[in-house]
Design a protein around this motif. Structure first.
Motif, short mmCIF file in Angstrom:
data_model
loop_
_atom_site.label_atom_id
_atom_site.label_comp_id
_atom_site.label_asym_id
_atom_site.label_seq_id
_atom_site.Cartn_x
_atom_site.Cartn_y
_atom_site.Cartn_z
N UNK A 114 147.86 42.51 84.59
CA UNK A 114 146.39 41.61 84.61
C UNK A 114 146.22 41.87 82.64
N UNK A 115 146.92 41.92 82.06
CA UNK A 115 147.70 41.54 80.75
C UNK A 115 147.17 39.73 80.13
N UNK A 116 147.86 39.16 81.52
CA UNK A 116 147.78 37.34 80.98
C UNK A 116 147.70 37.09 79.79
N UNK A 117 148.98 37.66 79.18
CA UNK A 117 149.61 36.92 78.45
C UNK A 117 149.19 37.27 77.37
N UNK A 118 147.47 38.27 76.68
CA UNK A 118 146.70 37.81 75.90
C UNK A 118 147.08 38.53 74.56
N UNK A 119 148.69 39.02 74.43
CA UNK A 119 148.78 39.76 72.98
C UNK A 119 149.42 37.84 72.57
N UNK A 120 149.90 37.06 72.39
CA UNK A 120 149.56 35.64 71.59
C UNK A 120 149.40 35.20 71.53
N UNK A 153 136.27 37.06 74.62
CA UNK A 153 135.96 37.56 75.93
C UNK A 153 137.24 38.10 77.08
N UNK A 154 137.59 38.14 76.74
CA UNK A 154 138.65 38.96 77.68
C UNK A 154 138.82 40.58 76.90
N UNK A 155 139.64 41.59 78.33
CA UNK A 155 139.98 42.96 77.29
C UNK A 155 141.65 42.28 77.40
N UNK A 156 141.90 42.72 76.48
CA UNK A 156 143.02 42.40 75.61
C UNK A 156 143.70 44.12 75.67
N UNK A 259 144.80 29.72 86.58
CA UNK A 259 145.73 30.39 85.61
C UNK A 259 146.41 31.63 84.98
N UNK A 260 145.31 32.73 85.40
CA UNK A 260 145.23 34.13 85.21
C UNK A 260 146.06 34.27 86.87
N UNK A 261 145.30 33.96 88.19
CA UNK A 261 146.58 34.01 89.03
C UNK A 261 148.05 34.27 89.52
N UNK A 262 148.34 32.80 88.41
CA UNK A 262 149.73 31.80 88.38
C UNK A 262 150.26 32.74 87.44
N UNK A 263 149.85 33.65 86.40
CA UNK A 263 150.09 34.28 85.56
C UNK A 263 150.42 36.04 86.45
N UNK A 264 150.01 36.05 87.17
CA UNK A 264 149.91 37.93 87.41
C UNK A 264 150.87 37.72 88.72
N UNK A 265 151.36 36.76 89.68
CA UNK A 265 152.35 36.18 90.42
C UNK A 265 153.35 36.36 89.71
#
Length: 298
Positions: A114-120, A153-156, A259-265
């Protein structure tokens, strides 16, 4: 040191199979490099990591195996008489112990998803601020303002230092974790995409002490993870083709619930795929440490 001896016919077949396997991805890179072309996704494994394509293509059986009739291995680092020497293993002991500690610490934790790739996204947050480095030549698909809004708007929650260190100064305080260069073992967890990609780095650092088949497994995992990493990134790569089969580009829009659901899977799948590779690396480290101890006994 006891050693298994492989006849040339046996080891040459394994060496050819290894070269053919990695060449599916290595040769297109070499051809692009010859033409002076760049690929924004696939070149990463050859530029960020310090393993040269020629070294990746070269097959090794691992410590404790002697290659019969193998003059092409004469002069390679660590080799003498067709085998990796006990002296080379002893010289690598500190690195092996450090890798073992990191890998076992990572494997001991449940995967955090659930980090959703937000590092990028954090790497280009406030990209228009004075002094901030342009991280990628591709345009931002949501623009600078839209990208900043997703970050705000996200938790990093990035746990990987080698991603966190590229955050912009404005993004670093937004990360709920503050991993450092010297405390990686305290933060690494098996759900992290970059921890999964780094299995390739750990594997080639152990070369030539481990079998190259394990290095190739880690390389292919890193290749596929890199694709997801960029598919979920804020960059616009519309029209890009992915190797080795020319798969068309598709975005993972992590700014949306779908998209977040796809990423987590996908992240869960890579964590599961990486677990046995990590355990094999742990087992190799333990074998090498035990063998070094045995070799050192009078």
């Amino acid at each position: 040191m006891s050693s298994t001896v492989l006849a040339r016919s046996a080891w040459a077949e394994r060496a050819r199979a290894h070269e053919d396997r990695v060449d599916l991805r290595v040769q297109p890179h070499l051809e692009r490099r010859y033409r002076g072309e760049a690929h924004p996704v696939h070149d990463f494994l050859f530029t960020y990591y310090a393993q040269r394509p020629a070294a990746l293509r070269r097959w090794h059986p691992g410590y404790g195996v002697t290659l019969a009739e193998a003059p092409e291995y004469d002069g390679l680092k660590g080799y003498a008489g067709g085998t990796v020497t006990a002296a080379h293993l002893a010289s690598q002991r500190p690195m092996i112990e450090n890798l073992h500690a990191l890998l076992t610490a990572t494997a001991s934790r449940p995967p955090t998803l659930g980090c959703f790739g937000l590092h990028e996204w954090a790497m280009v947050y406030r990209s228009d601020a004075p002094g901030n480095e342009v991280r990628h030549p591709a345009p931002l698909r949501l623009g600078a303002t839209g990208t900043d809004a997703v970050v705000e708007e996200s938790r990093i929650g990035c746990s990987h230092f080698d991603a966190f260190r590229f955050f912009t100064p404005q993004a670093r305080p937004l990360n709920v974790l503050q991993p450092g260069r010297d405390d990686r073992a305290a933060f690494e967890q098996p759900g992290c995409l970059h921890a999964g990609m780094d299995l390739y780095k750990h594997a080639f650092r152990l070369t030539p002490l481990i079998p190259s088949e394990l290095v190739a497994d880690a390389f292919e995992l890193a290749w596929d993870i890199r694709i997801l990493d960029m598919r979920a990134a804020p960059y616009d790569f519309t029209g890009l083709a992915l190797e080795p089969n020319g798969e068309p580009w598709s975005q993972v829009a992590i700014e949306t619930p779908e998209g977040r659901a796809e990423y987590v899977a996908a992240q869960r799948g890579f964590s599961e795929r990486g677990a046995p590779i990590r355990q094999r690396l742990v087992a190799e480290c333990e074998r090498l440490i035990a063998t070094a101890d045995a070799d050192a006994r009078p």
